[in-house]
Design an enzyme around this catalytic site. Sequence first.
Site, PDB file in Angstrom:
ATOM      1  N   GLU A   6      20.012 -27.904  20.247  1.00 31.23           N
ATOM      2  CA  GLU A   6      19.241 -28.970  20.882  1.00 31.23           C
ATOM      3  C   GLU A   6      19.569 -29.109  22.369  1.00 31.23           C
ATOM      4  O   GLU A   6      19.986 -30.158  22.828  1.00 31.23           O
ATOM      5  CB  GLU A   6      19.510 -30.303  20.158  1.00 31.23           C
ATOM      6  CG  GLU A   6      18.960 -30.345  18.749  1.00 31.23           C
ATOM      7  CD  GLU A   6      17.462 -30.568  18.693  1.00 31.23           C
ATOM      8  OE1 GLU A   6      16.810 -30.609  19.759  1.00 31.23           O
ATOM      9  OE2 GLU A   6      16.936 -30.686  17.564  1.00 31.23           O
TER      10      GLU A   6
ATOM     11  N   GLU B  99      18.462 -25.918   9.994  1.00 32.03           N
ATOM     12  CA  GLU B  99      18.770 -27.225   9.400  1.00 32.03           C
ATOM     13  C   GLU B  99      17.606 -27.579   8.496  1.00 32.03           C
ATOM     14  O   GLU B  99      16.453 -27.442   8.890  1.00 32.03           O
ATOM     15  CB  GLU B  99      18.918 -28.319  10.471  1.00 32.03           C
ATOM     16  CG  GLU B  99      20.094 -28.103  11.396  1.00 32.03           C
ATOM     17  CD  GLU B  99      20.220 -29.172  12.501  1.00 32.03           C
ATOM     18  OE1 GLU B  99      19.678 -30.281  12.349  1.00 32.03           O
ATOM     19  OE2 GLU B  99      20.861 -28.860  13.507  1.00 32.03           O
TER      20      GLU B  99
HETATM   21  C1  IPT Z   1      19.052 -32.480  14.399  1.00 31.57           C
HETATM   22  C2  IPT Z   1      20.340 -32.087  15.044  1.00 31.57           C
HETATM   23  O1  IPT Z   1      20.359 -30.742  15.395  1.00 31.57           O
HETATM   24  C3  IPT Z   1      21.524 -32.348  14.204  1.00 31.57           C
HETATM   25  O2  IPT Z   1      22.657 -32.267  15.005  1.00 31.57           O
HETATM   26  C4  IPT Z   1      21.431 -33.672  13.533  1.00 31.57           C
HETATM   27  O3  IPT Z   1      21.406 -34.674  14.504  1.00 31.57           O
HETATM   28  C5  IPT Z   1      20.163 -33.743  12.748  1.00 31.57           C
HETATM   29  O4  IPT Z   1      19.080 -33.585  13.592  1.00 31.57           O
HETATM   30  C6  IPT Z   1      19.971 -35.058  12.062  1.00 31.57           C
HETATM   31  O5  IPT Z   1      21.073 -35.528  11.386  1.00 31.57           O
HETATM   32  S1  IPT Z   1      17.958 -32.832  15.706  1.00 31.57           S
HETATM   33  C7  IPT Z   1      16.615 -33.762  15.122  1.00 31.57           C
HETATM   34  C8  IPT Z   1      15.833 -34.228  16.311  1.00 31.57           C
HETATM   35  C9  IPT Z   1      15.720 -32.988  14.240  1.00 31.57           C
END
Ligand code: IPT
Length: 957
Positions: free
Chosen positions: A412, A488
């Site tokens: 990010e 993720e």
């Molecule tokens: C995404 C992040 O990469 C991760 O660090 C964490 O914050 C996650 O979200 C949520 O828990 S970023 C999000 C804008 C999709």
Amino acid sequence: MADLDTDYVESRSPGHGRRAPRACFDSDAPRLELDGPWRFRAAAGLGDLTPGFEAPTFDDTHWDRLPVPSCWQLHGVGTPAYTNVTYPFPIDPPRVPDDNPTGEYRREFTLPGDWPAGRSVLRFDGVDSCFAVWLGGVRLGDGKGSRVPTEFDVTDALRPGRNILAVRVHQWSAGSYLEDQDMWWLSGIFRSVRLLSRPVGSLDDFFVHADYDHTTGTGTLRVETSGAARLTVPALGLTDAEPAGPHTFEDVVPWSAEQPHLYLGELTTESERVHVRIGFRTVAVEDGLLKVNGRPLLLRGVNRHEWDPETGRTLSDATMLWDVLLMKQHNINAVRTSHYPPSSEFLALCDEYGLWVVDECDLETHGFEQVDWRGNPSADDRWREACLDRMRRVVERDKNHPSVIMWSLGNESGSGENLAEMAAWTRDRDPSRPIHYEGDRDGGYVDVYSRMYADHAETELIGRGEEPATDDPARDAHRRQLPFILCEYAHAMGNGPGGLAEYQRLFEAYPRLQGGFVWEWIDHGIARHAPDGRQFFAYGGDFGEPVHDGNFVADGLVLPDRTPSPGLAEYKKVVEPVRISLDADARIIEIRNGHDFRDTSHLRFRWQAQDDGEPRAKGTLDVSVLAAGESTVLPWPELRSTGEGERLLTVVAELAHNEPWARAGHEIAWGQVLTGEPSKAYEPGLRATARRTADRLELGPARFDPATGTLRRLGDLQLEGPGLDLWRAPTDNDVLGPRLADRWRAFGLHRLTTKVLAVDPNGDGLTVVTRVAPAGSDSAMTATYHWRADEAALSLDLAVDPVGDWPLPVPRIGLRLALPGWIDTVDWYGRGPGEAYRDTTAAARLGRFRRSVDAMQTPYVRPQENGNRHEVRWARLTGDGGGLEVTGAFDLTLRRWTSEQLDEARHTTDLTPDDTVYVNLDAAHHGIGTASCGPGTLPEHTLHAGPTTLHLTLRTL
Ligand code: IPT
């Protein structure tokens, strides 16, 4: 002269006076561990420094002590603060607030008399976020990059005998702009500090290249060394060989996460023996697929932050091993080191136990998104060196770990030339590993197409190579050739994640989809104690932070104390590397080996037949060894069922022998099927007639409230209810994202009132009609209760019918009743043993289970709906005073507080049992989904208000 130069704090420079980055390795050269209690003084900011604290003569005896390594906020110095995206200071790079907590550290050490001649290096494995160092009053330099190592050459400053090391650490620095990860802001020397002897003629650095040619089974070994050295690897027949080779070996045993074969060896120089661990494997992106040793991978991964509820980001070796063992035991095969390189020890464990690692650079500038990425360091030339420096330090430190199969530029951080340059440098330095960065959507400088939280439908399109086109056809064409991973997905916040099985089905159906990494491994809760001494886990806002993101920091598959949450059990089942499918009609068992490399010779297969959950017969299955990807079909064993009740066949695959990460008998996979008709529940026979007097309403063994028709007593058992219940304490997935819980509250689902329309005793039993509705609305549910009884049992037919508009899903449709608090145990036949909701049922198998009422709860860090047992056929709720048996087909929750109390609680210690056990017997639930970050509940798991029936039989025990 006191050294009060602090210009480095707000300098974009990554540091001064440091040594070039290099591999982290163990050798027999002497080292001095400098961990332990250090003298410490907390300064409020740069205006509050101690002049001359670095001088050897400075008297620090009145200073406090602080352990190194540690995070000072977890030792009563300042307070932790949690933000996800938002910088907790104004965006004004490279400046940081004047209020800049600073720790002054001092320690004395004695150089051993036999310390070799040659050079000496002082190594810091992790200091958050910026620091300057003095040895014997001599300034060595300064550094940033909290989670990458920093080394200083201390040869000239080191004295025989007593030495004084002084370190000044600042919470905020220009480097903080590059470290905006979604986690607690914590500071200090949080990883180890060591003094390393580098004897004359010792090795500075080396780079192991151990490739594997899967077509021939040949391994090729080349070890680049910074100076003259010899290489010995007994198992490869190498003795004092020239490291550079190349050496080729026929028939080496390759390294994979499934079979992590390491060859142990030594690099020797005239003055040192360096331990090397060699794993032969070749990573490639080929034919649009990410392959290792010629085989495409299916990543069953997790994002892992380093976390311990007591010590924050300082982890013991035992904790790291615990993570690895838990992962291996739960069929996890990959880790993305979100969002920074972990302790080197963790990677050594991944090499040894077998986990694929995506090693991520310590870089995140997410908060710039909130100012439309204005001034984003990734796209600003003045930050180029800082970005490149971080990348070099990860790659150099970790290049010799076979577990690391991809480099990740960070997380990010928007887009920009600095990222492209980091990629270019990395590709040049280490062409053997693909490069990952989710922010490079076009694949301009990365080797895999990576996304986060794409929903199922989009993921399927990507699987087909049909993702929506952009306005750049050339880039689209390029991207469509890249393998896809979800770096993720399945946000494991609170209860959930729902929808895992549906993702896995896609991953297994489309080769381009090579799996992903659940967000995330662990809840970052901080252990705290309530006034009554009970422990709870704190989250954002609990430390008075003016800006914070609440419990978004608690979104892991394990609770902060590493208790597996139901989400981890679900993930283990969903990603099981062996699929066991049972076909009741054809009476066959199909077993498919879904490993990428390993055959099934390490497994044994057992079966068990049950009638109504009672074991009837069991045995082992003779399954021939299946190579990776192979399947076989077996006939059913002789089940020897009595033919009574509901018949079940369960087949499990378990470890045949001890593995380093689990014992023989550890379960890897299972399949289950109903082999016959469901059993008939007990039905009251005689139809008792209801009798009503002025103050009594009786039906068989039951007594009701004559005015409201509420059941008050069954035999000797006092109870209250059951009454229609539509509410649940919103889960994080209900609360966040599209904010379904707000809609529920706006509709009034949390404040329903009941109007009794009819209480009608008759020859056939008792009929009670109620209208359940929120104030201010003409939408309602009519609940019609038909009670019947014989002398022993009471049966209920409930019909629920919506009236008016119900333009939203409902949390649940069912009944709630209250039982005396002496009920403490539940036995049930249904799905279990763990919690399950309609989109989190994979891990829940049919069987008989017993739990205490307390053990039926899942203590999510922020209290919320939990503990449901799905598709229950019967349950016996018992305690010293007797009990209640419920038969039917229902979902079951029991707790010592109401859903309303659960809803109000902010921490687990806000919940205190009263002398009642509240029981929900539900016809249906709304699914869980993963809307806290990602897709909500899938349509097929959405509970719409509609006519619903529930049939139950109640008996006292
Ligand atoms: C995404 C992040 O990469 C991760 O660090 C964490 O914050 C996650 O979200 C949520 O828990 S970023 C999000 C804008 C999709």
